[in-house]
Design a protein around this motif. Sequence first.
Motif, PDB file in Angstrom:
ATOM      1  N   ASP A 286      -1.520 -12.046  -1.867  1.00  0.00           N
ATOM      2  CA  ASP A 286      -1.267 -11.243  -3.076  1.00  0.00           C
ATOM      3  C   ASP A 286      -0.843 -12.135  -4.234  1.00  0.00           C
ATOM      4  O   ASP A 286       0.281 -12.625  -4.270  1.00  0.00           O
ATOM      5  N   HIS A 317       0.866  -7.015   3.598  1.00  0.00           N
ATOM      6  CA  HIS A 317       1.307  -5.740   3.038  1.00  0.00           C
ATOM      7  C   HIS A 317       0.886  -4.571   3.926  1.00  0.00           C
ATOM      8  O   HIS A 317       1.377  -3.468   3.801  1.00  0.00           O
ATOM      9  N   GLU A 318      -0.082  -4.826   4.781  1.00  0.00           N
ATOM     10  CA  GLU A 318      -0.709  -3.758   5.553  1.00  0.00           C
ATOM     11  C   GLU A 318       0.005  -3.562   6.881  1.00  0.00           C
ATOM     12  O   GLU A 318       0.286  -4.530   7.569  1.00  0.00           O
ATOM     13  N   THR A 319       0.230  -2.330   7.259  1.00  0.00           N
ATOM     14  CA  THR A 319       0.676  -2.077   8.617  1.00  0.00           C
ATOM     15  C   THR A 319      -0.513  -1.870   9.548  1.00  0.00           C
ATOM     16  O   THR A 319      -0.569  -2.443  10.628  1.00  0.00           O
ATOM     17  N   ASN A 321      -3.438  -3.016   9.366  1.00  0.00           N
ATOM     18  CA  ASN A 321      -4.060  -4.318   9.596  1.00  0.00           C
ATOM     19  C   ASN A 321      -3.027  -5.425   9.436  1.00  0.00           C
ATOM     20  O   ASN A 321      -3.248  -6.407   8.727  1.00  0.00           O
ATOM     21  N   LEU A 324      -3.953  -9.079   9.627  1.00  0.00           N
ATOM     22  CA  LEU A 324      -4.592  -9.839   8.558  1.00  0.00           C
ATOM     23  C   LEU A 324      -3.644 -10.852   7.924  1.00  0.00           C
ATOM     24  O   LEU A 324      -4.034 -11.609   7.037  1.00  0.00           O
TER      25      LEU A 324
END
Lengths: 410, 460
Positions: A286, A317-319, A321, A324
Amino acid sequence: MNLNKKVFIGLLSLLISSFSLADELLLKNAKIHTATDRGTIEKADILIRDGKIVRIGKNIVSSRAVEKDLSGKVISPGLIAPLTQLGIVEIELIPETRDDRSDIYSAGLSIDSAFNPSSTLIPYNLTGGITVSLTSPSSSGLFSGLTSAFSLSGSLEESLISSNIALSANIGGGEDSMAAKVQLLGDSLTLSAFVELKECLEMHHNKSSLPDGVNYSCRDLLALKKVVDKKIPLVVRANRASVILTLIDFAKTNNINLIINGAEEGWRVSKQLAEAEIPVILQPIDNIPNSFNELGSRLDNASLLHKSGVKILIGSHETHNAYLSRQGAGIAVSYGLPWEEALKGLTKNIAEVFKLDKRGSIQPGYIADIVIWSGDPLEVTSFVEQVYLSGESVPAKNRSMRLKDRYISQ
Amino acid sequence: MKKLIFIVFIGTFSFLTLSSKETTAFESTYQPGNSGDILIENARILTGTGNEILGGSILISSNKIKAIGKDLNKPVNTQTIDANGKWVTPGIIDIHSHMGVYPAPGLRSSSDGNESTSPVTAHVWAEHSVWTQDPQMPLALKGGITTFHVLPGSANLIGGRGVTLKNIWSRTVQGMKFPGAPYTLKMACGENPKRVYGGRNSEPSTRMGNVAGYRKAWIRAQGYRNKLAEYESKSEEAKELEYAPTRDLELETLVGVLDGEILIQNHCYRGEEMAVMLDIAKEFNYKVTTFHHAVEAYKVADILAENGVCAAMWADWWGFKHEAFDMVWENAAIVDQANGGNGCAIIHSDSSVGIQRLNQEAAKAMAAGNRAGLDIPSSRAIQWITLNPAKALGIAGKVGSLEVGKMADVVIWDGNPFSVYTKTEKVFVDGVLLYDKDNPSTPKATDFELGIINSEGDRL
């Protein structure tokens, strides 16, 4: 008994004993990324017994082990996902599938009892290389609540690894001044320092020293006290350089262990972070200046922080995924972070900072959470071939794979 | 989580003229600078046509690709770039972006992507919301994005017109508009419209309400189209005796779709909804160009291929909504290989993070396909982010592949673009070098970035 019979029985008993002794697993001829100072060992073996790593080296021999030839394959420690909602969220947009928020408790919210080992997200992330999640509530108030560590084994009985190991706080967002939130953070900690459970229950004296409208339950105050007593770290989401400096000062003044989450402008205060020995959790993918508090966001943040000696933890930031994070780590490498440091950021550093005992790297005595990859674990075209949790191979099948199998031949 | 901002409120729109051919408002004023003559040599070229050239060269002249192949003659006064060890691809095209309409920083004051005040807003145009100084645009340029398609969000059944832009610095949106690119119309299936309007206790609050809403709109469009045709069919004398039908911004856009001039870009996750939308298109005799966010495209890949419809997909996003629950990593590969390799797969971003590395997203999707036994070389997967989105935007005659006569939108990569470690070195738009890793003053900073934390030097 004739000789033939003796030989036969002898062979039989050898066979039986070798079966019964096959309580070891020997992974052979793999490229092993240890996430330790030994770095990467080419064409080496790992011996595993009782769910633990016994030995790493070349040409290991064991008569008791089941051997698996992994020539051409790559091994890494299981990846650890820092601060996800794995196990407590199914579908982001459907509140009734979420157990990650509370208006009842703030600092004292422990999500252990809501953790669902059968969550649909867990097999996806396990097959993406994540073996442990630091699952955290995400309430938007000053305190989100307590983080716990879970294995992604899917076990109904044994998923919890360690409970309530960090407290998360938010000082950005919302209408109120960030300054007020930092002050309230300090006041709350100060107050909690004097709290004993009995006294708290009896007196509710906590209201007097806090602003109107701020109420803590005894459970909340006791969670805060764990931070004051340095039993657990405080994780604060912050991106702006000046705010990070404020927090560094705050941690010194209050004598607490601090972890900064986000730290998009961390590169501007990297020396101060290093000096204060404050680790950072980064989402290196990010680089968007999403707000006025992160206008200095940049892709080589991880590299610059590392150069200054800051300990880096890499997340996503992803739960859904969370796995990643490895792509983010690869991007950080392409912008200058040494490869071995990126791997440590996904594994060893997280285990160290959150005090996950004997996890996060491949070394003797450590829990055998191990991932076998088709290639470089940070490369987007590599994939997970097999996961071992405590030395046991885990069936790697998720909904995505089953849906694919159903439709691919149509 | 940040992507939720986009997912939840995607849908605004815009329109203006349309069916009336005399409409000339907001025309492109884009004019590339002088590219000069440039020869890129010794490159490993993925042409975007499905081929790969080892040790290839590209000659750029007057903003166009003049030659491509091996051992090209070098004309005099040509600047030479040795791309030994480098890879070259067409400029990357993102068919699903909200840059400019959901700019960074994400502030309510410039969150202009969804006119979510009525379920059918075919009269709004995304280009009228574009903030040209969105700092996300130069970041995307560094990721190789030379063209991007800006859509209204998906709050509405029919959200408005999308616009295709060149990824260049410009004071005006007209200055970025891709010359000659057809307009598009954003439509949205599923959860978003029914959540936005159902939440206000108004129609639509169900998927059947959604479908009724599309059909009612097309019926109105047919009526308007008939009225226009009736007037046009009259003699000149008769026309002098009455006024032409009053222009209707909303219906002009819808008639543009019925006339085949405006391309439908349809946000649609579920397989059965895609099949329903195709039947609506048949009922009203228009064409769906692309299903976007087509998480379940793999379930109807053959139907999409038979109907010549593209699917624009993520490599791996899922789970933020119920309709995004059935993600498979092989989605793009299955769509690509449908009906004997006649599918049209596109990888899109819908994200200012994702748009910076569509090459990596395509790499993940390609690798998943190959793991499943679908044999997809990088020379084909590169089409998912170049030629296929160009086709779906109606601009494949001008960009999307490295072919003689096309615009010289070219990216030089420092290695295999299907790798997490690879970065762009040079990005040309119409032959003009807009990003050069050796020139820290490129890409040109937006106005917003000037004077902010030494942006031009420090923010990558």
